[in-house]
Motif scaffolding. Structure first.
Motif, PDB file in Angstrom:
ATOM      1  N   ASP B  15     128.265 -22.068   9.321  1.00  0.00           N
ATOM      2  CA  ASP B  15     128.562 -23.066   8.597  1.00  0.00           C
ATOM      3  C   ASP B  15     128.816 -24.327   9.168  1.00  0.00           C
ATOM      4  OD1 ASP B  15     130.258 -22.135   5.457  1.00  0.00           O
ATOM      5  OD2 ASP B  15     130.096 -23.986   6.330  1.00  0.00           O
ATOM      6  N   ASP B  16     128.364 -25.224   8.489  1.00  0.00           N
ATOM      7  CA  ASP B  16     128.547 -26.580   8.932  1.00  0.00           C
ATOM      8  C   ASP B  16     129.719 -27.580   8.910  1.00  0.00           C
ATOM      9  OD1 ASP B  16     127.534 -26.877   6.434  1.00  0.00           O
ATOM     10  OD2 ASP B  16     127.505 -29.036   6.565  1.00  0.00           O
ATOM     11  N   ASP B  17     130.714 -26.878   8.000  1.00  0.00           N
ATOM     12  CA  ASP B  17     131.992 -27.187   7.703  1.00  0.00           C
ATOM     13  C   ASP B  17     133.069 -26.767   8.659  1.00  0.00           C
ATOM     14  OD1 ASP B  17     134.380 -28.207   6.625  1.00  0.00           O
ATOM     15  OD2 ASP B  17     133.934 -27.861   4.525  1.00  0.00           O
ATOM     16  N   PRO B  18     133.500 -27.424   9.622  1.00  0.00           N
ATOM     17  CA  PRO B  18     134.663 -26.997  10.475  1.00  0.00           C
ATOM     18  C   PRO B  18     135.941 -26.499   9.500  1.00  0.00           C
ATOM     19  CG  PRO B  18     134.224 -29.072  11.154  1.00  0.00           C
ATOM     20  CD  PRO B  18     133.455 -28.828   9.863  1.00  0.00           C
ATOM     21  N   LEU B  19     136.326 -26.960   8.515  1.00  0.00           N
ATOM     22  CA  LEU B  19     137.456 -26.635   7.636  1.00  0.00           C
ATOM     23  C   LEU B  19     137.129 -25.245   7.155  1.00  0.00           C
ATOM     24  CD1 LEU B  19     138.308 -29.883   5.766  1.00  0.00           C
ATOM     25  CD2 LEU B  19     139.718 -29.000   7.735  1.00  0.00           C
ATOM     26  N   GLU B  20     135.850 -25.113   6.800  1.00  0.00           N
ATOM     27  CA  GLU B  20     135.360 -23.821   6.380  1.00  0.00           C
ATOM     28  C   GLU B  20     135.585 -22.574   7.448  1.00  0.00           C
ATOM     29  OE1 GLU B  20     134.839 -21.753   3.125  1.00  0.00           O
ATOM     30  OE2 GLU B  20     134.627 -24.126   2.969  1.00  0.00           O
ATOM     31  N   HIS B  21     135.242 -23.059   8.732  1.00  0.00           N
ATOM     32  CA  HIS B  21     135.532 -22.188   9.740  1.00  0.00           C
ATOM     33  C   HIS B  21     137.042 -21.585   9.923  1.00  0.00           C
ATOM     34  CE1 HIS B  21     132.080 -23.987  12.205  1.00  0.00           C
ATOM     35  NE2 HIS B  21     131.633 -23.660  10.929  1.00  0.00           N
ATOM     36  N   LYS B  22     137.983 -22.622   9.661  1.00  0.00           N
ATOM     37  CA  LYS B  22     139.381 -22.397   9.798  1.00  0.00           C
ATOM     38  C   LYS B  22     139.727 -21.405   8.577  1.00  0.00           C
ATOM     39  CE  LYS B  22     141.194 -26.231  12.421  1.00  0.00           C
ATOM     40  NZ  LYS B  22     141.680 -27.735  12.246  1.00  0.00           N
ATOM     41  N   LEU B  23     139.231 -21.735   7.651  1.00  0.00           N
ATOM     42  CA  LEU B  23     139.688 -21.118   6.245  1.00  0.00           C
ATOM     43  C   LEU B  23     139.169 -19.487   6.195  1.00  0.00           C
ATOM     44  CD1 LEU B  23     140.928 -21.858   3.458  1.00  0.00           C
ATOM     45  CD2 LEU B  23     138.723 -21.699   2.534  1.00  0.00           C
ATOM     46  N   VAL B  24     137.955 -19.517   6.736  1.00  0.00           N
ATOM     47  CA  VAL B  24     137.228 -17.861   6.885  1.00  0.00           C
ATOM     48  C   VAL B  24     138.058 -17.278   7.820  1.00  0.00           C
ATOM     49  CG1 VAL B  24     135.212 -16.853   7.172  1.00  0.00           C
ATOM     50  CG2 VAL B  24     135.213 -18.667   5.464  1.00  0.00           C
ATOM     51  N   GLN B  25     138.215 -18.060   9.080  1.00  0.00           N
ATOM     52  CA  GLN B  25     139.023 -17.145   9.958  1.00  0.00           C
ATOM     53  C   GLN B  25     140.241 -16.725   9.336  1.00  0.00           C
ATOM     54  OE1 GLN B  25     138.002 -16.264  13.525  1.00  0.00           O
ATOM     55  NE2 GLN B  25     139.458 -14.879  12.842  1.00  0.00           N
ATOM     56  N   ARG B  26     141.047 -17.432   8.696  1.00  0.00           N
ATOM     57  CA  ARG B  26     142.196 -17.188   8.401  1.00  0.00           C
ATOM     58  C   ARG B  26     142.186 -15.889   7.435  1.00  0.00           C
ATOM     59  NH1 ARG B  26     144.560 -21.603   5.134  1.00  0.00           N
ATOM     60  NH2 ARG B  26     145.861 -20.063   4.290  1.00  0.00           N
ATOM     61  N   ALA B  27     141.224 -16.114   6.519  1.00  0.00           N
ATOM     62  CA  ALA B  27     141.069 -15.033   5.297  1.00  0.00           C
ATOM     63  C   ALA B  27     140.654 -13.587   6.329  1.00  0.00           C
ATOM     64  CB  ALA B  27     140.002 -15.381   4.525  1.00  0.00           C
ATOM     65  N   TRP B  28     139.784 -13.794   7.200  1.00  0.00           N
ATOM     66  CA  TRP B  28     139.401 -12.598   7.938  1.00  0.00           C
ATOM     67  C   TRP B  28     140.440 -11.964   8.497  1.00  0.00           C
ATOM     68  CZ3 TRP B  28     134.097 -11.495   8.233  1.00  0.00           C
ATOM     69  CH2 TRP B  28     133.569 -10.603   9.399  1.00  0.00           C
ATOM     70  N   THR B  29     141.416 -12.578   9.116  1.00  0.00           N
ATOM     71  CA  THR B  29     142.751 -11.795   9.571  1.00  0.00           C
ATOM     72  C   THR B  29     143.262 -11.477   8.735  1.00  0.00           C
ATOM     73  OG1 THR B  29     142.713 -13.772  11.356  1.00  0.00           O
ATOM     74  CG2 THR B  29     144.667 -12.639  11.374  1.00  0.00           C
ATOM     75  N   LYS B  30     143.600 -12.193   7.529  1.00  0.00           N
ATOM     76  CA  LYS B  30     144.391 -11.607   6.405  1.00  0.00           C
ATOM     77  C   LYS B  30     144.084 -10.377   5.940  1.00  0.00           C
ATOM     78  CE  LYS B  30     147.677 -12.796   3.435  1.00  0.00           C
ATOM     79  NZ  LYS B  30     149.006 -13.052   3.489  1.00  0.00           N
ATOM     80  N   ALA B  31     142.498 -10.238   5.900  1.00  0.00           N
ATOM     81  CA  ALA B  31     142.012  -8.995   5.325  1.00  0.00           C
ATOM     82  C   ALA B  31     141.923  -7.956   6.503  1.00  0.00           C
ATOM     83  CB  ALA B  31     140.493  -9.337   4.787  1.00  0.00           C
ATOM     84  N   ARG B  32     142.608  -8.154   7.581  1.00  0.00           N
ATOM     85  CA  ARG B  32     142.657  -7.240   8.714  1.00  0.00           C
ATOM     86  C   ARG B  32     141.378  -6.478   9.086  1.00  0.00           C
ATOM     87  NH1 ARG B  32     148.143  -5.601   8.914  1.00  0.00           N
ATOM     88  NH2 ARG B  32     149.491  -6.401   6.942  1.00  0.00           N
ATOM     89  N   ILE B  33     140.333  -7.468   9.288  1.00  0.00           N
ATOM     90  CA  ILE B  33     139.010  -7.107   9.911  1.00  0.00           C
ATOM     91  C   ILE B  33     139.056  -7.243  11.244  1.00  0.00           C
ATOM     92  CG2 ILE B  33     136.657  -7.298   9.684  1.00  0.00           C
ATOM     93  CD1 ILE B  33     137.166  -8.939   7.040  1.00  0.00           C
ATOM     94  N   CYS B  34     138.898  -6.077  11.989  1.00  0.00           N
ATOM     95  CA  CYS B  34     139.193  -6.289  13.449  1.00  0.00           C
ATOM     96  C   CYS B  34     137.749  -6.704  14.330  1.00  0.00           C
ATOM     97  CB  CYS B  34     139.564  -4.978  14.013  1.00  0.00           C
ATOM     98  SG  CYS B  34     138.685  -3.568  13.410  1.00  0.00           S
ATOM     99  N   ASN B  35     136.532  -6.622  13.686  1.00  0.00           N
ATOM    100  CA  ASN B  35     135.707  -7.251  14.348  1.00  0.00           C
ATOM    101  C   ASN B  35     135.764  -8.918  14.414  1.00  0.00           C
ATOM    102  OD1 ASN B  35     134.908  -5.300  12.294  1.00  0.00           O
ATOM    103  ND2 ASN B  35     132.964  -5.116  13.276  1.00  0.00           N
ATOM    104  N   PRO B  36     135.272  -9.040  15.983  1.00  0.00           N
ATOM    105  CA  PRO B  36     135.364 -10.414  16.343  1.00  0.00           C
ATOM    106  C   PRO B  36     134.382 -11.375  15.238  1.00  0.00           C
ATOM    107  CG  PRO B  36     134.709  -9.065  18.237  1.00  0.00           C
ATOM    108  CD  PRO B  36     134.932  -8.133  17.105  1.00  0.00           C
ATOM    109  N   LEU B  37     135.066 -12.459  14.904  1.00  0.00           N
ATOM    110  CA  LEU B  37     134.036 -13.499  14.187  1.00  0.00           C
ATOM    111  C   LEU B  37     133.796 -14.887  14.971  1.00  0.00           C
ATOM    112  CD1 LEU B  37     132.913 -14.215  11.502  1.00  0.00           C
ATOM    113  CD2 LEU B  37     135.214 -15.203  10.789  1.00  0.00           C
ATOM    114  N   PHE B  38     132.596 -15.013  15.236  1.00  0.00           N
ATOM    115  CA  PHE B  38     132.193 -16.081  15.973  1.00  0.00           C
ATOM    116  C   PHE B  38     131.480 -17.223  15.128  1.00  0.00           C
ATOM    117  CE2 PHE B  38     129.710 -18.874  18.964  1.00  0.00           C
ATOM    118  CZ  PHE B  38     130.590 -18.732  20.049  1.00  0.00           C
ATOM    119  N   PHE B  39     131.891 -18.445  15.184  1.00  0.00           N
ATOM    120  CA  PHE B  39     131.341 -19.625  14.259  1.00  0.00           C
ATOM    121  C   PHE B  39     130.152 -20.385  15.125  1.00  0.00           C
ATOM    122  CE2 PHE B  39     135.280 -18.470  12.278  1.00  0.00           C
ATOM    123  CZ  PHE B  39     134.833 -18.593  11.179  1.00  0.00           C
ATOM    124  N   VAL B  40     129.001 -20.652  14.339  1.00  0.00           N
ATOM    125  CA  VAL B  40     128.026 -21.730  14.595  1.00  0.00           C
ATOM    126  C   VAL B  40     128.055 -22.717  13.728  1.00  0.00           C
ATOM    127  CG1 VAL B  40     127.075 -20.380  16.444  1.00  0.00           C
ATOM    128  CG2 VAL B  40     126.241 -20.230  14.117  1.00  0.00           C
TER     129      VAL B  40
END
Lengths: 153, 148
Positions: B15-40
């Motif tokens: 995803d090209d939007d760095p703000l989107e990375h932050k938002l998705v990472q927060r939601a990922w953590t909030k959803a308690r998903i334990c798989n590592p998430l990596f952004f490009v």
């Protein structure tokens, strides 16, 4: 009901399964899970293609299914051959297809993804697990994801 | 060959939007998903990540279990990525999920025709994003059999 959803309740789930007992269990699991989609069963790949050919012909014919669930080991035309045929046909290449099988072989899994399956599921051994599986399939494919037929409207 | 249990497979998101990375990472953590998430940041970086080339040549990352893809990105957009991945026999078994703000209906049909495994519209609110990521991770990491 979740608020994020794109609900495609009117669409059917088409299941190709040669084993009569498995068809009955799937139907019973869908009822237990309270699934509202229509379920259509066919016994092998040839029958599946024949059914699809009757879809969307005129206003009285059924719409294309929202999801196809494909057993891999069937007589006449097996799941792999059916999947390959669907993916080569411009009318059906975008249809979501979930492979459902008892095989756990990693080679089978990779080969079926490569043929164009949207997901690969192994058949649960317990009825309660089957109910959960049917519920999850319905939730994922009929409320969470967007459907290719939306691009035709 | 060592096999990782499916629940610790990495997910890579383009995803090209760095703000989107932050938002998705927060939601990922909030959803308690334990798989590592990596952004490009774009399609080209995703292909370098997947092939262990370019920016990733000195330390090739593990092959991801799932790819989340935005459609509209600079350098190499989502459609080009889908085609490149499908033409690559080392990569074309990894499930590809379009997660995009696009509401263009033609994008949905075209993406499925190109061979994506699912097309999901990114919800507007944070709360719904958490729900979508939760359901998505449950489906792919608990129900589905992923290629190893």
């Amino acid at each position: 009901m979740n608020t994020y959803t794109h609900i495609h309740q009117q669409q059917s789930m088409l299941i190709a399964e040669d084993d009569a007992a498995d068809r009955m269990l799937f139907d019973r699991a869908a009822k237990s899970a309270g699934i509202t989609q229509e379920f259509i069963f066919v016994e092998h790949g040839e029958a599946l293609l024949e059914y699809l050919d009757t879809c969307g012909v005129d206003e009285d014919s059924p719409a294309l299914p929202g999801l196809i669930v494909l057993d891999l080991n069937m007589p006449r035309m097996d799941g792999r051959e059916t999947l390959a045929t669907l993916r080569q046909d411009p009318r059906y290449k975008a249809l979501p297809v979930v492979a459902l099988t008892s095989s756990h072989s990693p080679e089978d899994v990779a080969a079926v993804y490569r043929l164009g399956a949207n997901s690969y599921l192994t058949k649960p051994s317990l009825f309660d697990e089957l109910v959960d599986m049917v519920q999850s399939l319905s939730n994922y494919w009929f409320t969470l994801v967007r459907h290719p037929s939306e691009g035709l409207s | 060959m060592t096999q990782q249990p499916p629940q610790i497979l990495t997910v890579v998101m383009a995803d090209d939007d760095p703000l989107e990375h932050k938002l998705v990472q927060r939601a990922w953590t909030k959803a308690r998903i334990c798989n590592p998430l990596f952004f490009v940041n774009d399609g080209q970086e995703l292909m370098e990540y997947l092939r262990g080339t370019g920016r990733y040549v000195s330390q090739p990352p593990p092959k991801p279990g799932l790819i989340l893809l935005d459609l509209n990105m600079p350098v190499m957009d989502g459609r080009e990525v889908i085609e490149a991945i499908h033409a690559d026999d080392d990569l074309n078994t990894i499930p590809l999920i379009v997660l995009t703000g696009s509401e263009v209906e033609q994008d949905i049909l075209k993406s499925y025709e190109l061979g994506v495994n699912s097309f999901i519209t990114k919800p507007i609110t944070f709360e719904n994003l958490v729900l979508v990521l939760h359901d998505l991770s449950r489906y792919w990491f608990e129900l589905v059999r992923l290629p190893t």
